[in-house]
Design a protein around this motif. Structure first.
Motif: not given
Length: 126
Positions: A47, A51, A53-55, A57, A62
């Motif tokens: 995950l 996957v 995700g938002d850059e 974070y 995460v």
């Protein structure tokens, strides 16, 4: 001197004790918990790093967040799997009759610990 056929006097007949026991294969819970936690660790890694995700974070942050959630969830699922297998093993249990067999040689030592040296650990062998 008594022998297995002649255990002293004729009035000393030993009647073996018989008991009915249940024999079954029960799962060990710790390996299921550990395996579930490791699978949760793998899911968290997928995950966080697999996957998109938002850059904004960091992927490490995460991953740390998901490790806590997924490893705990995996351990819970492993415990549930062990409980289900335990219930199945109860259904498949077999009954057996066991008979106590007396020792041919009585235990030696002051507390019947099997040592003839009085518990000091210094046994002299001939």
């Amino acid at each position: 001197m008594s022998t297995p056929d002649n255990s002293g006097t004729s009035g000393e007949q030993h009647v073996p004790e018989r008991r009915e026991v249940t024999v079954r294969r029960a799962p060990k819970y710790v390996p299921f918990l550990v395996l579930g936690g490791l699978l949760g660790f793998g899911v968290a890694a997928f995950l966080a790093y697999g996957v998109p995700g938002d850059e904004s974070y960091d992927a490490g942050a995460v991953f740390g967040f998901f490790v806590v959630l997924c490893a705990a969830g995996g351990a819970v699922l492993g415990a549930v799997a062990a409980l289900l297998l335990d219930r199945l093993s109860i259904r498949r249990a077999k009954r057996a009759v066991v008979e106590a067999v007396p020792d041919s040689v009585p235990d030696a030592g002051p507390e019947n610990d099997g040592r003839s040296d009085g518990g000091t650990g210094n046994q002299h062998r001939p």
